[in-house]
Design a protein around this motif. Sequence first.
Motif, short mmCIF file in Angstrom:
data_model
loop_
_atom_site.label_atom_id
_atom_site.label_comp_id
_atom_site.label_asym_id
_atom_site.label_seq_id
_atom_site.Cartn_x
_atom_site.Cartn_y
_atom_site.Cartn_z
N THR A 1 -1.60 8.30 -0.57
CA THR A 1 -0.08 7.74 -0.89
C THR A 1 0.09 7.35 -2.45
O THR A 1 1.12 7.75 -2.94
N ARG B 1 -0.26 3.60 3.01
CA ARG B 1 -0.62 4.42 4.31
C ARG B 1 -0.08 3.42 5.32
O ARG B 1 0.22 4.04 6.61
N ARG C 1 6.34 9.64 5.30
CA ARG C 1 6.06 9.79 3.81
C ARG C 1 6.83 8.87 2.98
O ARG C 1 6.39 8.31 2.19
#
Lengths: 360, 360, 360, 360
Positions: A9, A354, C354
Motif C-alpha cells: 500500500t 494494509r 484500497r
Amino acid sequence: MPGNSFGHTFRYTTWGESHGPAIGCVIDGVPPRIALEESDIQVWLDKRRPGQSRFTTQRKEPDKVQIVSGVFEGQTTGTPLALAIENKDVRSKDYGDIKDKFRPGHADQSYWAKYGLRDYRGGGRSSARETAMRVAAGAVARKVLDHILGPGIRIRGALVQMGPHAIDRGQWDWEAVEANPFWCPDAKAAKAWENYLDGIRKAGSSIGAVIEVVAGGVPAGLGEPVYDKLDADLAKAMMSINAVKSVEIGAGLEAASLSGEENADEMRMRDGKIAFLSNKAGGILGGISTGQEVVVRFAVKPTSSILTPRRTVDRFGQDTDIVTKGRHDPCVGIRAVPVGEAMMAVVLADHLMRHRAQCG
Amino acid sequence: MPGNSFGHTFRYTTWGESHGPAIGCVIDGVPPRIALEESDIQVWLDKRRPGQSRFTTQRKEPDKVQIVSGVFEGQTTGTPLALAIENKDVRSKDYGDIKDKFRPGHADQSYWAKYGLRDYRGGGRSSARETAMRVAAGAVARKVLDHILGPGIRIRGALVQMGPHAIDRGQWDWEAVEANPFWCPDAKAAKAWENYLDGIRKAGSSIGAVIEVVAGGVPAGLGEPVYDKLDADLAKAMMSINAVKSVEIGAGLEAASLSGEENADEMRMRDGKIAFLSNKAGGILGGISTGQEVVVRFAVKPTSSILTPRRTVDRFGQDTDIVTKGRHDPCVGIRAVPVGEAMMAVVLADHLMRHRAQCG
Amino acid sequence: MPGNSFGHTFRYTTWGESHGPAIGCVIDGVPPRIALEESDIQVWLDKRRPGQSRFTTQRKEPDKVQIVSGVFEGQTTGTPLALAIENKDVRSKDYGDIKDKFRPGHADQSYWAKYGLRDYRGGGRSSARETAMRVAAGAVARKVLDHILGPGIRIRGALVQMGPHAIDRGQWDWEAVEANPFWCPDAKAAKAWENYLDGIRKAGSSIGAVIEVVAGGVPAGLGEPVYDKLDADLAKAMMSINAVKSVEIGAGLEAASLSGEENADEMRMRDGKIAFLSNKAGGILGGISTGQEVVVRFAVKPTSSILTPRRTVDRFGQDTDIVTKGRHDPCVGIRAVPVGEAMMAVVLADHLMRHRAQCG
Amino acid sequence: MPGNSFGHTFRYTTWGESHGPAIGCVIDGVPPRIALEESDIQVWLDKRRPGQSRFTTQRKEPDKVQIVSGVFEGQTTGTPLALAIENKDVRSKDYGDIKDKFRPGHADQSYWAKYGLRDYRGGGRSSARETAMRVAAGAVARKVLDHILGPGIRIRGALVQMGPHAIDRGQWDWEAVEANPFWCPDAKAAKAWENYLDGIRKAGSSIGAVIEVVAGGVPAGLGEPVYDKLDADLAKAMMSINAVKSVEIGAGLEAASLSGEENADEMRMRDGKIAFLSNKAGGILGGISTGQEVVVRFAVKPTSSILTPRRTVDRFGQDTDIVTKGRHDPCVGIRAVPVGEAMMAVVLADHLMRHRAQCG
C-alpha cells in the motif's frame, strides 16, 4: 514480477546506478494532504551521507534530494512522489582495472551469470548507493506514520557490535548514539572502537557489524498472517539491504536456547492496559504486533573491497588476482544504521495502511 | 493486499484452521504437463506428520492429501492445483478453559488486538497446522524444479542445535539425518538429545532449536535485486514459519565478526567452471545465486504451550494465570525441518520462473 | 504472476474444472466480525443456477455452497474464507467425441496452443461453471460493502438486448427484472423474447446479448488513477467473464458521436450536495467515482456450442467437421446477469478497501 | 496497492503532473542485452506529440525523452529503466480562473472528493500528458517483443470513426494512415473529416472518436485465464487511457446480435498450420491468443474543455458557470492512436514474459 519495488500500500520503486547521472525513486500510495518539503527528507539523508568521518567512504556526495512530483502547494497530492538525487562525485576510472574481474564477495559474478553483462562502475545497480533512496522513502514513511497515528512511533537504530566487539547492553544510552561516529549506544565501547577501526582502516581491511533497530509506540494489530507477517516482512526488508547476512527478531537466535518458561512474555494489567513483563518476542506474536517495542537486529558482513590481493577469475574464464582500490567503508555497518531505520519505517507504514484497508 | 499467499510466478494461497473441517491450498502458475499424483506430495507430508515419535505432538493426523483440481489424466494442466487435507483428530474441548485467556508467547493477544475475535480452538489460523500446506506446496515446487531443470537441485534440512546443544559440524553426515527422530546430521549429538528432550518433555516444558536447509545444484543467476533478492525472499519465507525468530544466510551472524579477507569467497577455474574456495556467502551475492550451495539457517523458539503456570490476562482485562494442556511438541523445531525444506523449494521454483520470464 | 486471482485488498482465487469433483475459491482480506452464513451466499448462487427455465442449460446442479474456513461462531475471522461447491451432474461422456477436435469459438485450440494439453470434459477450466465462484465472491463482497458503509450500495443487473432486439429504455422497470426468465427490465420486450429464443433454442442455435449493471449509492472517491481506475478495473472484471466481447461505461460507444457540450454532465448544488444533471460519465471521471450511479454494459457473444456442423481441425492437424451436443445455453447472456453484478460488487469492495488504506 | 503501475513481468510506473517540472516512468523487468537508445523511444513519442497539425492542442512540447538509468554501453542491463521528459511549455496562469471550479466531464470533482485537494494546473496528474509515458513504455515493449520473438509482431492503430462519421471499412488502407493528420485508414473519409473537424474546432467545441488497434504476428498461447485473460488485460489497458468509454475485442458489441453459426470462426489446415476462416474473436479465445490478429477497438469521448459555458459548482459549494480556455484538442481521439498502440505493446510484452515464466 521484477524486484525493484517494496511494499504494497505504501509502495516505492528505486532506479539508478552508482555512477550514472542520478538515482531516484517513485513512492506510490502516500496519503494526500501531508505537509512535505525536501528538508523533511534531507535530514535523514544527511545521517547516511558518506564522508562525514574518517570511518566511512571518502566519496563526497552532497546527496541533495529533489521532489519532482507529487507535492502541490506544500502538500502531498495522493499521486506518486518522484524523488531524485544527482550523482556528483563519480570517478569511474577507479574501476577500469576491475572491469573484467569478479571481485570476491561482490555481486560481480552473480550479476554476470544472471544478465550476461554488468555495469562495473562502482557496482552499478548493486552498489550500496541505492540505499540513499531507501532512506528517502523511509523519511516519507515516517511522515505517513505520524499523519495517520499522530506523533507516537519512534524508530531508532544503533550499532551494537563491531567485528567481535559487542556493546555492554547494560550501558545502553540512546543519547550516546548521536555522540559518536558509530551510532553506538555504549559510549565506552564507542571509544574502544575508534582505535580498533583505525587499525582496520589503515590495514586496508574491513570488518562486519550488528545493527539493532527499535520501534516504540507501534500499535498492536499490525501484520498480515500467515505469509506477510510483520516479522517476515521486516526480515525481507533488512535482508534486502546490501551486505546483510542475518536478521533476528527480539530474542532472535538466542531463542533456540531458551525454555518455554523463559521465552514466554508474561502479562499483567497496568492502568487498564496490557503490560508485558519481558519482550523476548520483539513485539511480534503470530506475525502481528503486540504493542511492545518492535526489535530487529541484523548482521552486516565486512566490505569486500580490501587492499589485500585475493584469488579470483575474470569473465574470460582465466584465473587472476585482484585488489580493490576505489573509496570504501572499512565498516559498512555504520552507514547501515539509518538504512535499517528507514526500512523499519517503510514496513510499518505499509502494514499500517494494509491494516486500515481490512480492519478500518 | 492480504497475507495468505506466497510467491509471484509460483504462487500459492493457504486456508483452513487447526480445528476446522479441513485445511488446503491453491497453487497457481504450475507449468503444464508435469506428471503429478497424490503420492508425490504425500511422501513429504509424511515427514512432517505429527505423532511419529514420542518427541512430537500426539495428535493423530493421517494428513492424507487430495488433489481436487488442476491435474488431468495424471498431468498438471497449467490451471490451479487445489489441495486439501481433512482434519481428523480434533479435540476442541481441550481448549475450552483457555478460550478467554491470552497464552503468553502465543498469538492470542495479537490476533485479538487485530481482529477483535479469535478462533481459540488450537490457535485457529495461527496454528502450526498450516505448515502442512507449506509442505504440500513445497512438494509441488520440487516437481517444478525438476521439470524445468531436470533432476539436479537437492534440498535437504537438518536440526543443527537443540536448546543450547549444537552439533559438531565436523561430524556432519547426511545419512544420519534420516536415522534419528530429530533429523540430526550428527549421530552422537542425536543420541545425547534423546535424554535431553525426554527430560524437557516429562517436565512439561519445551525448548528451541536451530534448523539448517541446504540446496545443492541451484544454477547461478536466480534472484531479483534489489528488493526481491533471493536471500531476502528466503528470509521472508523462513521468518513466516511459526515460531521462527532468526534467519541467517551462509556465515550469517558470524559474518559480523569476520574481516574482509576472511569473508571473501575466493575463486578459481576448475574444469572450465568457476569453483569457489569457501562459501561464507551461502551461495548468494548481491541477492543472486552464485552456483554454490544455498545455505539458510533459522532459529525456532520453544513452544509456548507448557505445563508451568504463567501470569497472563484475559480478554476482559483481568489478571489471571494459565496452564496450557492440549497435545504439544516439546521441541517444535523438529517438525520445522521439512517445513524449512519446503519453503526453500517454493522460493527456488518462484525465482526460477521469474528468472525465466525476464532472461529466458 | 498467474491469473486465477482477482482484486488487491479484497482478493479471491478460484479453482476447479467443469467436470472435476468440485469447484471453489479462497477469499482473502475480508474484514473480521461480519456475520456470514452459507445462505447469505446461496441466495445469489440460486440466481445463476442452471436449469431454472427452458432458456438455460439443462445441467442440474444444486450448486450448494459450503464455507470450509474463515468463519467462527457465525462471524468472519479476518482470515481466508474457503468456499466449495460439489459438481453433481457431470456427464463427461457427452464430450468423448470432441476430445480431439477444436470447437470453433471455444477455447479448445488456444488452451491447446498454450498448455499442450486440455481437459476436454465440459471445457475444464475454461467452462462458464467457474462463474459460480464469481457469484459466491460477489455475495461476500456485498456483505463487505454493507459492513463498511452501512446498507446503501445497491447493485442490480439487467439484460437490455437479446440478439438484435434491444429493450425500450423508456419502459425500464426494475421490478420487471425479477418477473421474467431473462432479467429483462422491459416487460413487453421480455414477452417478445420468449418466442424469439424458443426459435433459437429449437433450431439448436444460439444468440448473443447485452447486459447492464448499475450500482447506486457508491460514494464519490473510489478508484486509483492512473492505471487502476475504477472503470479500468470494471472493464477488466467484465471482460474476464466468459464470452464477453465489449465493455462500456456510461454513454460508452455512443460517446464517440457526442459533442463536448452533449457529453458534459453539468452540476448544480441540491440540498447542500452536488447534483449532476445527466450521467454520460456512468458515474466515473478520471477513473474515480463521482457519487452518481456507476453504469457498466457488456456484450456477450452467442454460445459456440450449436447443432449446425462447423468446419474445424483436430489436434492431429486434420480437417474435420464438428457438432457440439452436450447441454448448453441458447443465450448465455441470461446467466451472465448475476455474474456481472457479482463482478461489480467485487470491484467496489476492493476499491473501497484500497481507498480506505490510503485515504482513511 | 496504489494505481500508478501497469503490468506484472514487464512493469512500469509513471509519475509527474501536467505542469510540474517533468514527467517520467520507471520500467522494471526489461530483459538484459537489448540495444536501446533514446531515438528508439523518441520516434514513437513524436507520433503523439502535440502541435503537429491544427487539429491537436497548440501546446508546444518537444517531448525529448532521456534515459536516466538502466542502459550501459548501449544495452539494457536488466535493471530498471528510468525515463524522463521535461515539461517546457507550461502556462499555468491559463488555469487560474478555474482553480476553484469543477469542470464538467473532467476529473476535478472526483479528485477533490478522493484526495481533498487537487493540482488544478492543467489537470495535474489527471492530464492526458501522462500518456506520453505510456508511449515511451510502449516503445520499450516493442523492443522486448522483437528481442524475444525476433521481428514479427506488428502493432498498428487507426482512427475508424470521428464523431458519427465512420470509415468505409472496405476502403481500409494501412498506407493511408500515415498520410493524413488523423491516422485514418480511409483516405476519402480523412478528407471529409478535415472540414468536419475544422467546424468543430472553430466553434470551440469537441467531438469523440473510435480507435482500432491491430497486432499481427502474435503467437498463439498468450493470456492467463481466468482473470488475467489477454482480452481482460487489454480492456483494462485501453479503459485506463484518458477519456476512453468503451473497449471491444474483435466483433465486440456487434457479437450480441450474432448467431452462434455466424460467430464461430471456422478452421482449416493450410500449409500445416491452422487457418481461421474469419476473425470474430479478435484473435482471442478463452482469454488466450489464437494466432490470428489481435483486434481491439475503443471509443474516446469528446474533450470536456469547450468554449460554451456549462453549469457547474465550485469547491465552496456554490453554483456557477464555467468556460474552459487553455489549449485543447478538438478531437483527443487523434492523439489516442499512438497511445492505444503503446498499450497493446505493453500488454503483449507483459503476457509474453508471463507465458515464458510458466510454459518456457
